[in-house]
Design a protein around this motif. Sequence first.
Motif, short mmCIF file in Angstrom:
data_model
loop_
_atom_site.label_atom_id
_atom_site.label_comp_id
_atom_site.label_asym_id
_atom_site.label_seq_id
_atom_site.Cartn_x
_atom_site.Cartn_y
_atom_site.Cartn_z
N MET A 69 27.54 62.13 32.45
CA MET A 69 28.22 61.67 33.43
C MET A 69 29.52 61.51 33.32
SD MET A 69 27.06 57.67 35.73
CE MET A 69 28.68 57.42 37.33
N LEU A 70 30.36 61.77 34.51
CA LEU A 70 31.48 61.59 34.22
C LEU A 70 32.45 60.40 34.64
CD1 LEU A 70 33.56 63.60 34.34
CD2 LEU A 70 34.34 63.48 37.89
N ASP A 71 33.01 59.91 33.84
CA ASP A 71 33.34 58.61 33.75
C ASP A 71 34.35 58.55 35.07
OD1 ASP A 71 32.35 58.23 31.22
OD2 ASP A 71 34.56 58.65 30.03
N ASP A 72 34.77 57.46 35.58
CA ASP A 72 35.10 57.59 37.18
C ASP A 72 37.09 57.00 36.54
OD1 ASP A 72 32.81 56.78 38.77
OD2 ASP A 72 32.49 54.44 38.53
N LYS A 73 36.96 56.52 35.45
CA LYS A 73 37.99 56.46 34.82
C LYS A 73 39.21 57.92 34.67
CE LYS A 73 40.87 55.17 31.19
NZ LYS A 73 41.58 55.41 29.16
N HIS A 104 25.58 65.97 40.89
CA HIS A 104 24.76 67.36 41.35
C HIS A 104 25.13 68.15 42.36
CE1 HIS A 104 22.37 63.46 40.54
NE2 HIS A 104 22.85 62.89 41.52
N GLY A 105 26.26 68.32 42.49
CA GLY A 105 26.50 69.16 43.10
C GLY A 105 27.44 70.53 42.49
N THR A 106 27.45 72.39 42.94
CA THR A 106 27.92 72.93 42.73
C THR A 106 29.61 73.35 42.70
OG1 THR A 106 27.82 73.79 44.63
CG2 THR A 106 26.14 74.18 42.95
N LEU A 133 38.63 70.61 39.15
CA LEU A 133 37.92 71.61 38.89
C LEU A 133 37.98 71.47 37.66
CD1 LEU A 133 36.53 73.51 40.58
CD2 LEU A 133 38.12 75.48 39.93
N LYS A 134 38.66 72.02 36.61
CA LYS A 134 39.06 72.17 35.31
C LYS A 134 37.66 70.61 34.64
CE LYS A 134 41.19 72.21 31.13
NZ LYS A 134 43.08 71.96 30.40
N LEU A 135 38.12 69.62 35.41
CA LEU A 135 37.08 68.64 34.55
C LEU A 135 36.09 68.61 35.23
CD1 LEU A 135 39.31 64.98 35.96
CD2 LEU A 135 38.44 66.17 33.82
N PHE A 136 35.10 69.65 36.53
CA PHE A 136 34.24 69.73 36.83
C PHE A 136 33.91 70.56 35.53
CE2 PHE A 136 31.31 72.20 39.43
CZ PHE A 136 30.58 71.48 39.53
N ARG A 137 34.00 72.04 35.75
CA ARG A 137 33.98 73.12 34.23
C ARG A 137 33.75 71.94 32.92
NH1 ARG A 137 37.89 77.92 36.63
NH2 ARG A 137 36.35 78.17 38.67
N GLU A 138 34.46 71.08 32.95
CA GLU A 138 34.32 70.93 31.82
C GLU A 138 33.16 70.24 31.41
OE1 GLU A 138 38.18 68.30 30.96
OE2 GLU A 138 38.93 70.49 30.48
N HIS A 139 33.13 69.04 32.55
CA HIS A 139 31.38 68.44 32.57
C HIS A 139 30.39 68.51 32.59
CE1 HIS A 139 34.01 65.33 30.86
NE2 HIS A 139 34.78 65.48 31.89
N GLY A 140 30.35 70.30 32.69
CA GLY A 140 29.38 71.09 32.62
C GLY A 140 28.66 71.02 34.18
N GLY A 141 29.93 71.67 34.81
CA GLY A 141 29.19 71.53 36.11
C GLY A 141 28.35 73.03 36.89
N LYS A 142 27.24 72.85 37.51
CA LYS A 142 27.37 74.12 38.16
C LYS A 142 27.65 75.72 38.81
CE LYS A 142 23.32 71.55 39.22
NZ LYS A 142 21.98 70.60 40.40
N GLN A 143 28.28 76.62 38.48
CA GLN A 143 28.55 77.35 39.21
C GLN A 143 28.82 77.84 40.28
OE1 GLN A 143 31.63 78.70 37.65
NE2 GLN A 143 31.09 77.53 35.85
N ARG A 144 27.53 77.37 40.93
CA ARG A 144 26.37 77.91 42.11
C ARG A 144 25.74 77.43 42.12
NH1 ARG A 144 29.02 82.86 45.12
NH2 ARG A 144 31.45 82.46 44.83
#
Length: 79
Positions: free
Chosen positions: A1-5, A42-44, A68-79
């Motif tokens: 889970m991404l930290d709220d901080k 849960h999003g893309t 966007l960089k944070l999202f990618r670093e934390h294993g976000g879905k590409q699409r």
Amino acid sequence: MLDDKEIKDVIRREKHSEKTGKYKPLPRNRQTEREIAEIFEHGTERELMQFLRENGLNDDAPRFAEILKLFREHGGKQR
């Protein structure tokens, strides 16, 4: 889970651009933070980018790239 901080840190960095008037600030409220956290969980990548654009961040805004960089670093879905 991404930290709220981490999310709050990115949003706080807007203050400089907000003062210069170069970029429109992302709304600062709990609902916005919850929505971003939900997309991170849960999003893309596409949903995140759409959310940021709808809330006034342009693709060329430094905050857009940082979030966007944070999202990618934390294993976000590409699409």
